[in-house]
Every structure is written in structure tokens, then in C-alpha cells.
Design a protein around this motif. Structure first.
Motif, mmCIF file in Angstrom:
data_model
loop_
_atom_site.group_PDB
_atom_site.id
_atom_site.type_symbol
_atom_site.label_atom_id
_atom_site.label_comp_id
_atom_site.label_asym_id
_atom_site.label_seq_id
_atom_site.Cartn_x
_atom_site.Cartn_y
_atom_site.Cartn_z
ATOM 1 N N ALA A 265 15.806 -22.819 133.721
ATOM 2 C CA ALA A 265 15.883 -21.774 134.744
ATOM 3 C C ALA A 265 15.832 -20.394 134.106
ATOM 4 O O ALA A 265 15.182 -19.465 134.625
ATOM 5 C CB ALA A 265 17.153 -21.949 135.558
ATOM 6 N N GLU A 266 16.500 -20.214 132.986
ATOM 7 C CA GLU A 266 16.462 -18.921 132.296
ATOM 8 C C GLU A 266 15.075 -18.620 131.748
ATOM 9 O O GLU A 266 14.651 -17.460 131.713
ATOM 10 C CB GLU A 266 17.489 -18.913 131.171
ATOM 11 C CG GLU A 266 18.932 -18.962 131.644
ATOM 12 C CD GLU A 266 19.914 -19.004 130.487
ATOM 13 O OE1 GLU A 266 19.446 -19.188 129.345
ATOM 14 O OE2 GLU A 266 21.128 -18.859 130.727
ATOM 15 N N MET A 267 14.359 -19.663 131.323
ATOM 16 C CA MET A 267 13.018 -19.465 130.762
ATOM 17 C C MET A 267 12.047 -18.948 131.820
ATOM 18 O O MET A 267 11.159 -18.144 131.528
ATOM 19 C CB MET A 267 12.522 -20.787 130.181
ATOM 20 C CG MET A 267 11.194 -20.686 129.439
ATOM 21 S SD MET A 267 10.673 -22.283 128.753
ATOM 22 C CE MET A 267 11.991 -22.582 127.572
ATOM 23 N N LEU A 268 12.214 -19.396 133.077
ATOM 24 C CA LEU A 268 11.276 -19.012 134.130
ATOM 25 C C LEU A 268 11.704 -17.775 134.917
ATOM 26 O O LEU A 268 10.878 -17.172 135.601
ATOM 27 C CB LEU A 268 11.084 -20.180 135.107
ATOM 28 C CG LEU A 268 10.157 -21.300 134.645
ATOM 29 C CD1 LEU A 268 10.130 -22.423 135.662
ATOM 30 C CD2 LEU A 268 8.751 -20.762 134.427
ATOM 31 N N SER A 269 12.966 -17.416 134.859
ATOM 32 C CA SER A 269 13.445 -16.288 135.671
ATOM 33 C C SER A 269 13.675 -15.065 134.789
ATOM 34 O O SER A 269 14.374 -15.152 133.771
ATOM 35 C CB SER A 269 14.753 -16.676 136.373
ATOM 36 O OG SER A 269 15.747 -17.016 135.419
ATOM 37 N N PRO A 270 13.084 -13.930 135.135
ATOM 38 C CA PRO A 270 13.355 -12.718 134.364
ATOM 39 C C PRO A 270 14.771 -12.206 134.644
ATOM 40 O O PRO A 270 15.366 -12.502 135.688
ATOM 41 C CB PRO A 270 12.300 -11.735 134.868
ATOM 42 C CG PRO A 270 11.962 -12.223 136.235
ATOM 43 C CD PRO A 270 12.127 -13.706 136.223
ATOM 44 N N ASP A 271 15.305 -11.438 133.711
ATOM 45 C CA ASP A 271 16.634 -10.842 133.879
ATOM 46 C C ASP A 271 16.502 -9.608 134.762
ATOM 47 O O ASP A 271 15.827 -8.635 134.411
ATOM 48 C CB ASP A 271 17.202 -10.460 132.510
ATOM 49 C CG ASP A 271 18.669 -10.060 132.595
ATOM 50 O OD1 ASP A 271 19.121 -9.723 133.714
ATOM 51 O OD2 ASP A 271 19.339 -10.064 131.557
ATOM 52 N N GLN A 272 17.162 -9.635 135.931
ATOM 53 C CA GLN A 272 16.998 -8.523 136.872
ATOM 54 C C GLN A 272 17.536 -7.209 136.298
ATOM 55 O O GLN A 272 17.000 -6.134 136.591
ATOM 56 C CB GLN A 272 17.700 -8.845 138.188
ATOM 57 C CG GLN A 272 19.212 -9.043 138.077
ATOM 58 C CD GLN A 272 19.852 -9.286 139.431
ATOM 59 O OE1 GLN A 272 19.283 -8.946 140.461
ATOM 60 N NE2 GLN A 272 21.038 -9.882 139.426
ATOM 61 N N HIS A 273 18.548 -7.276 135.451
ATOM 62 C CA HIS A 273 19.080 -6.044 134.873
ATOM 63 C C HIS A 273 18.060 -5.412 133.927
ATOM 64 O O HIS A 273 17.882 -4.177 133.926
ATOM 65 C CB HIS A 273 20.381 -6.348 134.127
ATOM 66 C CG HIS A 273 21.452 -6.918 135.015
ATOM 67 N ND1 HIS A 273 22.032 -6.206 136.047
ATOM 68 C CD2 HIS A 273 22.038 -8.152 135.035
ATOM 69 C CE1 HIS A 273 22.927 -6.962 136.663
ATOM 70 N NE2 HIS A 273 22.948 -8.168 136.060
ATOM 71 N N GLU A 274 17.370 -6.243 133.155
ATOM 72 C CA GLU A 274 16.317 -5.702 132.285
ATOM 73 C C GLU A 274 15.195 -5.084 133.102
ATOM 74 O O GLU A 274 14.676 -4.015 132.764
ATOM 75 C CB GLU A 274 15.773 -6.805 131.381
ATOM 76 C CG GLU A 274 16.771 -7.336 130.366
ATOM 77 C CD GLU A 274 16.166 -8.414 129.498
ATOM 78 O OE1 GLU A 274 14.962 -8.734 129.719
ATOM 79 O OE2 GLU A 274 16.871 -8.950 128.625
ATOM 80 N N TRP A 275 14.824 -5.764 134.185
ATOM 81 C CA TRP A 275 13.749 -5.221 135.020
ATOM 82 C C TRP A 275 14.184 -3.922 135.705
ATOM 83 O O TRP A 275 13.398 -2.970 135.797
ATOM 84 C CB TRP A 275 13.335 -6.254 136.065
ATOM 85 C CG TRP A 275 12.385 -7.259 135.508
ATOM 86 C CD1 TRP A 275 12.674 -8.308 134.709
ATOM 87 C CD2 TRP A 275 10.970 -7.279 135.692
ATOM 88 N NE1 TRP A 275 11.549 -8.997 134.364
ATOM 89 C CE2 TRP A 275 10.460 -8.395 134.972
ATOM 90 C CE3 TRP A 275 10.070 -6.484 136.389
ATOM 91 C CZ2 TRP A 275 9.115 -8.720 134.936
ATOM 92 C CZ3 TRP A 275 8.720 -6.814 136.355
ATOM 93 C CH2 TRP A 275 8.252 -7.906 135.632
#
Length: 452
Positions: A265-275
Motif C-alpha cells: 500500500a505504501e509503494m502505490l500511495s504517495p505521501d500526501q504531506h510530501e505532495w
């Protein structure tokens, strides 16, 4: 014989044989968890029911074993007496005969297990077919809009994946494809779910997930049908099966492998805080760029305002330029024509110098001269040949027997055989002969012959 009194009999807890065996079975099965046992097979029997019964023994003891048909699918070996095996079984009791026994749930040869051998064999065959080639693997989307999850709907894996996606990027939609992740028929249902997701093609990526377990528990993810479904799927698949130390055929066939379902799940989902941080930086850069652009345009507008002149002055300047150009145009045309005429004359003179006409005329004269000489030479050659022919014909005629005949001689032949007669002794009186003259033949009868 003394009979017990009714009062004494009612105080006893009397067991029937069935009750005794039933409670003994319950006690045994409740006291022992599934255990691993190693030993040698003996007394093997295969009744028509498809179940297998045998004794498992070591040098000091033996125990009866029942290997029911529904558990034999994963064995992959031929059972026979003397085979050394390792089996996982439940301790039990056969109530009908009161026999102590173990119920076999999984069996493999001792040492390297059958499942491990089957895993290695399938791995080699699929690698030869190109299912693990890096060139075939699809890139993962950087920002997926929807992620499909193929896993059991009742396990903790789905909850962990959903929690991770919600924490990292809650805007991503999720579509769950519920499947069993272990047991008989699980591989076929997992493959069907992968094919369904590929046919729908409404997810940007898929997560194939399951929690940890033994090699047998993870075996549906080592089936060929699942590997080929993953290989044929047009949607990128991330495999998150088991723990970090677990490795399955599905991991090698997938476009990417994650050590755990949460990691998938972490591999496919970007980190919203980074975005969000990235968006803030981009917004600041855009604001700064827009302010600079507006400042430059304002300065340019001021400069254009300073240069602005009345349209009448601009029109007068253009009219003056137009008048100058209209005067220069005829002169330019005349000059251009003169230059073109001079160039044409120069090219014509050069062309005449390289003209092939003089050479063609000289060649024509040579041709006529050679033709006259050739005709005269051929005439002389024919005359010489004709004279030679007449001379040869005269010599040939002089040697011809026909010329001899012209001088009054004759050629005599026997009428019967056609043989030429050169002496009188060759014929006899009364024999017929034929005389060839220069013109015609004479049939003659010899009356008399005379020698020379």
C-alpha cells in the motif's frame, strides 16, 4: 452369586464403550495441537474410498495413520512401504474400534519437502517461459486514482491496507476483489479475480495481498494459474504476500514485490504531506514568476507608451517610403533584365562552344567515306571469290567422270549386281550389262568376250 443392591447401582457412573471411546477421542484431540511427526511408512493400504491408511514407525514404536482423500492433493509423492516421511497430523481415536491414530493433514518426504521441490520446478519452468522477465513488467503509476485489492475480505490484511491508504493519500479510491487466500480452490479464485480486474481495467494498479503463514498456507500464490494470470494482466500488480522472508511465485511474476501488504500500500500511495509541501513550493514559485512577469510587462508597456507617435506622422513616413520604393522599382527591374540578358548571352555562347553538331557532321562524313570504301572492298572480294570458284569448277569438271563420258566413253555395270566392269574376264557371254553414256543408258547382251 450376590447381586448388588439397587441403591448401590444407582450411585455408579457406568460408561458404555461408545461413550468411553468418544470421550477419550475428545480428550486426545483437545490435549494435542496439530503436530509434526517423522517416521517410516509400513502396512500401507488403499481401499476403494480413496483414503490411505498406514502405520508410521520408528525403531521403538509405531502408530496408525489415516490420510483422507481431501488432504492428498498437496502430497505430490507416491506413498509406499519403507518411505521415510514427515507429516503434520492431529492426534485422534477411531471410535468404532477404539484404535489410537493420527489424522494426516499434510505429508512430504523427509528432508527437502515436496512443496519446496514443486516450488523450484515451477519456478524454473516459468522462468524459461519468460514470466519473470523485467522487460515485461509494467511501471507503477505515480499517482493512481483507483487501486484494486485482491485479498480475503475477513482478514486483518485488508484493514491494514485500507488504513495505510487512508493515512497516506485518502483521495485514492479503492475497489476490493474478495477471494479466499488459502485452501482448496483458492488459486483458481485468485486467478479469476485477477482476470476480472484486467477485463474491467478501471483500476490504475492492483495489490495482491495475504498475511504470513507456512509454505502450505501460501501455496495458492505458488500455483501456475495465478502466475500466468498475473503475467497476462494489463494492469500493474504489486504483490504483498506474507512477511518479508516469504517469497512466492506470485512475487516473481508481479510487476513489483513488497515485503508486506502494508508495504505494498505504501509503494502505490504517495505521501500526501510530501505532495502538499511540493504543491506549496510550486505555488510560491508560480506567484514569484507571475509577479516578475507582470513587472516586466509593465515596464515594456511604459517603454511602448514613450515611443508612441501620432498615426498621421506614421502614415506620412510610410507614404514617403512607398514613393521611394515605387521610384526604385522600375530601375531595379531594368537592371535585373539587363543582367538576365547578359547572363543568357553568356550561357548561349558557352552552349555553342560545347554543341555536338560539328562533331556529328564530321562523323557523318567519316561514315559516308567508310561506307564507300567498304562497298568497293566487298565488290573486289566477291569478284576474286567468283574467279576462284570458276577455276575450281573447271578443274573439278576436268576430273569428273561425266566429262569422260562426254568424250565418248561409257561406264559398264552388271545388270544383276550393279558392279562396274573393268575387264572382259569379269563377264561371260550371254550375261546382261548396262552401259552408261554421257546422255542415257544402254541395256546390252554380251555375245562374246575377248581378252586384251
Amino acid at each position: 452369586m450376590v447381586q448388588p443392591s439397587p441403591a448401590v447401582t444407582t450411585l455408579r457412573d457406568i460408561y458404555t464403550v461408545s461413550r468411553l471411546n468418544r470421550e477419550a477421542k475428545s480428550l486426545l484431540e483437545g490435549s494435542f495441537p496439530p503436530i509434526w511427526i517423522e517416521g517410516e511408512i509400513s502396512n500401507l493400504s488403499r481401499p476403494a474410498s480413496g483414503h490411505v491408511y498406514f502405520s508410521l514407525k520408528d525403531p521403538q514404536a509405531q502408530v496408525r495413520c489415516a490420510f483422507f482423500r481431501q488432504h492428498q492433493r498437496l502430497a505430490g509423492i507416491t506413498l509406499k512401504d519403507g518411505l521415510h516421511v514427515l507429516l503434520r497430523a492431529r492426534v485422534s481415536l477411531y471410535e468404532g474400534r477404539g484404535d489410537f491414530q493420527v489424522i494426516v493433514e499434510y505429508l512430504e518426504e523427509a528432508g527437502e519437502g515436496a512443496l519446496r521441490r514443486a516450488f523450484d520446478a515451477l519456478k524454473q519452468r516459468l522462468a524459461k517461459d519468460g514470466l519473470f522477465e523485467t522487460a515485461h513488467k509494467l511501471p507503477l503509476p505515480r499517482l493512481p486514482r483507483r487501486i484494486g485489492i485482491i485479498t480475503s475480505p475477513s482478514g486483518a490484511v485488508l484493514h491494514d491496507i485500507l488504513t495505510t491508504l487512508k493515512r497516506r493519500f485518502p483521495a485514492i479510491a479503492v475497489l476490493v476483489f474478495p477471494v479466499p487466500v488459502q485452501g482448496e480452490g483458492a488459486a483458481e479464485k485468485i486467478a479469476a479475480a485477477i482476470r476480472l480486474a484486467g477485463e474491467r481495467n478501471d483500476c490504475d494498479a492492483l495489490i495482491l495481498a495475504r498475511g504470513g503463514g507456512s509454505l502450505e498456507d501460501l501455496w495458492p500464490f505458488n500455483e501456475e494459474i495465478v502466475a500466468r494470470a498475473i503475467y497476462a494482466c494489463p494492469v500493474p500488480i504489486v504483490s504483498g504476500v506474507g512477511h518479508e522472508t516469504d517469497f512466492t511465485i506470485a512475487d516473481m511474476s508481479a510487476d513489483a514485490r513488497a515485503p508486506t501488504p502494508t508495504a505494498a500500500a505504501e509503494m502505490l500511495s504517495p505521501d500526501q504531506h510530501e505532495w502538499l509541501t511540493h504543491f506549496a513550493r510550486v505555488a510560491n514559485r508560480l506567484t514569484t514568476a507571475m509577479r516578475g512577469r507582470l513587472r516586466n510587462h509593465s515596464q515594456h508597456l511604459d517603454w511602448l507608451g514613450a515611443r508612441l507617435v501620432h498615426p498621421r506622422s506614421r502614415l506620412a513616413l510610410l507614404q514617403q517610403r512607398l514613393t521611394s520604393l515605387s521610384q526604385r522599382l522600375p530601375l531595379a527591374q531594368i537592371t535585373r533584365l539587363r543582367q538576365a540578358r547578359s547572363q543568357w548571352q553568356t550561357m548561349t555562347a558557352a552552349l555553342l562552344q560545347h554543341s555536338p553538331l560539328p562533331r556529328l557532321r564530321a562523323a557523318a562524313l567519316d561514315n559516308r567515306h567508310f561506307y564507300t570504301r567498304l562497298a568497293a572492298a566487298m565488290k573486289r572480294r566477291i569478284e576474286r571469290a567468283d574467279a576462284r570458284l570458276q577455276q575450281v569448277m573447271q578443274g573439278l569438271h576436268a576430273l569428273s567422270p561425266l566429262a569422260t563420258l562426254e568424250r565418248g566413253f561409257a561406264i559398264v555395270q552388271k545388270s544383276a549386281t550393279g558392279a562396274i566392269v573393268t575387264e572382259a574376264a569379269a563377264v561371260q557371254a550371254g550375261e546382261r550389262v548396262q552401259a552408261r553414256l554421257a546422255h542415257g543408258y544402254l541395256d546390252c547382251l554380251v555375245e562374246k568376250t575377248r581378252g586384251q
